[in-house]
Design an enzyme around this catalytic site. Structure first.
Site, short mmCIF file in Angstrom:
data_model
loop_
_atom_site.label_atom_id
_atom_site.label_comp_id
_atom_site.label_asym_id
_atom_site.label_seq_id
_atom_site.Cartn_x
_atom_site.Cartn_y
_atom_site.Cartn_z
N PHE A 1 -56.42 43.34 20.29
CA PHE A 1 -56.88 44.19 21.38
C PHE A 1 -56.51 43.62 22.74
O PHE A 1 -56.69 44.28 23.73
CB PHE A 1 -58.39 44.39 21.30
CG PHE A 1 -58.84 44.89 19.95
CD1 PHE A 1 -58.23 45.98 19.37
CD2 PHE A 1 -59.85 44.25 19.25
CE1 PHE A 1 -58.61 46.44 18.12
CE2 PHE A 1 -60.25 44.71 18.02
CZ PHE A 1 -59.64 45.80 17.45
N TRP B 1 -60.85 51.78 24.21
CA TRP B 1 -60.34 50.48 24.68
C TRP B 1 -59.83 49.63 23.51
O TRP B 1 -58.86 48.89 23.66
CB TRP B 1 -61.46 49.74 25.40
CG TRP B 1 -61.12 48.33 25.79
CD1 TRP B 1 -60.46 47.93 26.92
CD2 TRP B 1 -61.39 47.14 25.05
NE1 TRP B 1 -60.33 46.56 26.94
CE2 TRP B 1 -60.88 46.05 25.80
CE3 TRP B 1 -62.02 46.87 23.83
CZ2 TRP B 1 -60.98 44.74 25.37
CZ3 TRP B 1 -62.13 45.56 23.40
CH2 TRP B 1 -61.61 44.51 24.17
N HIS B 2 -60.46 49.76 22.34
CA HIS B 2 -60.08 48.93 21.21
C HIS B 2 -58.71 49.30 20.64
O HIS B 2 -58.10 48.47 19.96
CB HIS B 2 -61.14 49.02 20.10
CG HIS B 2 -62.35 48.18 20.38
ND1 HIS B 2 -63.39 48.60 21.18
CD2 HIS B 2 -62.68 46.92 19.97
CE1 HIS B 2 -64.31 47.65 21.24
NE2 HIS B 2 -63.90 46.63 20.53
N GLY B 3 -58.25 50.49 20.88
CA GLY B 3 -56.93 50.82 20.38
C GLY B 3 -56.70 52.31 20.26
O GLY B 3 -57.63 53.12 20.33
#
Length: 461
Positions: free
Chosen positions: A461, A310-312
């Protein structure tokens, strides 16, 4: 535009607050608030605002289709949001890094896309589970998705927490003053503490592997450990404070995570709104802890892997998620004997050291540009007993008295000092905190005018 923008602090925020307080009734205030939220987001990019509006229209209409409680529609709606996120956040990485195909690096995610899409997904799931909890107009939903204190980096509030406040909330001068005070404290964390910490951390992570040694590596790791905490908790303070000044209650996002005594405890204190989101919408549907300890451990690894992704789109984020998932699983299996150590003399101290070490090494993975760089810095943290001339020069340049002072101050302030002071100081000292915040605001504005500060880490994000 960020909360640490001079234009936002000196113009948009005071003018917006004054108009907000002058307009009578919640209906007029809500209209102004929606306008301010869209204007705030549009300063980042007009095209990004178009994507936010498109997400709002799609998810609201799709939520209305879910009223007959059809699971296939829920799956399609959630899948559409995830596909939306994939296209703008992960497509370049997938084409370029995984398939080796040329692609346009300008295909970047709009500001805060991960946050507002997670809010949209929670709206759809809650509509499927409890249709009565997500009633309201499209304008209520758009207000929820675009609410400017939360839109770029959370906290990730739920619709049923936010929407009732649109219809009924009470504005008082003491509450507004306390909210502005908290906003200024968060601004101080970001502008005064994070600037010095970022200089040290960025300086170390910019060095070649051959220039690293033990003191430099630990300087970079600890500086970033504190930087990311004060950066994100500072943003959360500002978001919660702004919400309070507008009459809204916003969920807390941090509870002194560096005082944790296990990785499980850390995630009950760090980025709470994201932790609760993954718990309610991923971990529990996977079975949670209801299917035996080994399935529980696997579920935790899956959840943390998804949290990292999810963060990248980077292997380092995935590795960071798996790192936390591994230790969380080891704790749930009893291989790391958290319960037994917490009950023994000195055991809690051992757990604190263990937790800080795991978290610190995890943030090295999180910050590094590549897994190779992360491995080099971790190696230097434990085996960097060489002292080449370039390392000595770099240490002398990066480890100034100001840096050391900020490291010590940051270490103290990351612990529960504030609650202790609130319990021990007499009540007559509270007005002094407002005078102190005026001084803090003046220092922040001077620092902002001088420039040289980095954007919020979690805004990406």
């Amino acid at each position: 535009m960020g909360f640490d923008s001079v234009f936002f602090i000196s113009c948009l925020l005071p003018v917006g607050l004054i108009l907000y307080w002058l307009i009578p009734g919640n209906r007029g205030k809500n209209a102004l608030l929606l306008l301010l939220s869209l204007l705030f987001y549009a300063f980042g990019s007009i095209s990004a605002l178009g994507l936010l509006l498109a997400a709002a229209v799609f998810n609201f209409l799709w939520g209305r289709l879910l009223r007959p409680v059809r699971k296939i529609l829920l799956i399609l709606g959630v899948g559409a949001n995830l596909a939306y996120l994939f296209v703008f956040k992960y497509l370049y990485f997938f084409l370029n890094q995984v398939l080796g195909l040329p692609s346009d690096p300008g295909l970047a995610a709009p500001l805060g896309m991960s946050f507002f899409l997670f809010k949209a997904i929670s709206f759809l799931v809650d509509t499927y589970r409890r249709p009565e909890s997500t009633k309201g107009s499209f304008w209520d939903f758009l207000q929820y998705l675009s609410f400017f204190p939360q839109v770029t980096a959370g906290p990730i509030a739920r619709y049923d927490q936010f929407a009732p406040q649109l219809a009924s909330r009470r504005l008082t001068i003491p509450e507004a003053a306390a909210g502005i005070r908290r906003f200024i404290v968060g601004l101080g964390k970001k502008v005064l503490l994070c600037t010095a910490l970022a200089q040290a951390a960025d300086g170390v992570f910019a060095l070649e592997a051959g220039s690293l040694n033990l003191p430099l590596a630990w300087l970079g790791a600890v500086a970033y450990l504190l930087q990311i905490y004060f950066d994100f908790s500072g943003y959360s303070d500002m978001a919660i404070g702004l919400g309070r000044a507008l009459g809204f209650s916003t969920p807390e996002n941090f509870r002194y995570p560096y005082a944790a005594a296990s990785i499980g405890d850390f995630w009950r204190r760090w980025h709470l709104s994201l932790s609760y989101w993954f718990r309610d919408y991923v971990y529990i549907p996977l079975g949670g802890n209801r299917k035996g300890k080994y399935r529980t451990a696997l579920n935790k690894i899956i959840v943390f892997a998804l949290c990292g992704a999810w963060h990248g789109a980077a292997w380092t984020f995935l590795a960071w998620g798996l790192w936390h998932g591994l230790f969380s699983a080891l704790e749930s299996l009893g291989i790391v004997p958290v319960k037994r150590l917490s009950q023994s003399r000195g055991g809690r101290g051992v757990l604190h050291v263990y937790t800080l070490l795991v978290v610190c090494l995890g943030f090295v993975l999180f910050r590094a540009e590549s897994l190779v760089q992360a491995g080099s810095l971790m190696g230097a943290m434990f085996a960097g007993f060489t002292f080449p001339a370039e390392a000595t020069v770099a240490l002398y340049r990066l480890c100034s008295w100001e840096t050391l002072g900020v490291l010590v101050l940051g270490g103290v302030l990351s612990l529960p000092v504030k609650p202790w002071l609130q319990n021990h100081l007499p009540k007559w000292t509270e007005p002094l905190t407002y005078a102190g915040c005026l001084v803090l605001l003046a220092l922040c504005m001077m620092k902002l005018a001088a420039g040289g500060f980095a954007p919020f880490i979690y805004a990406q994000f």
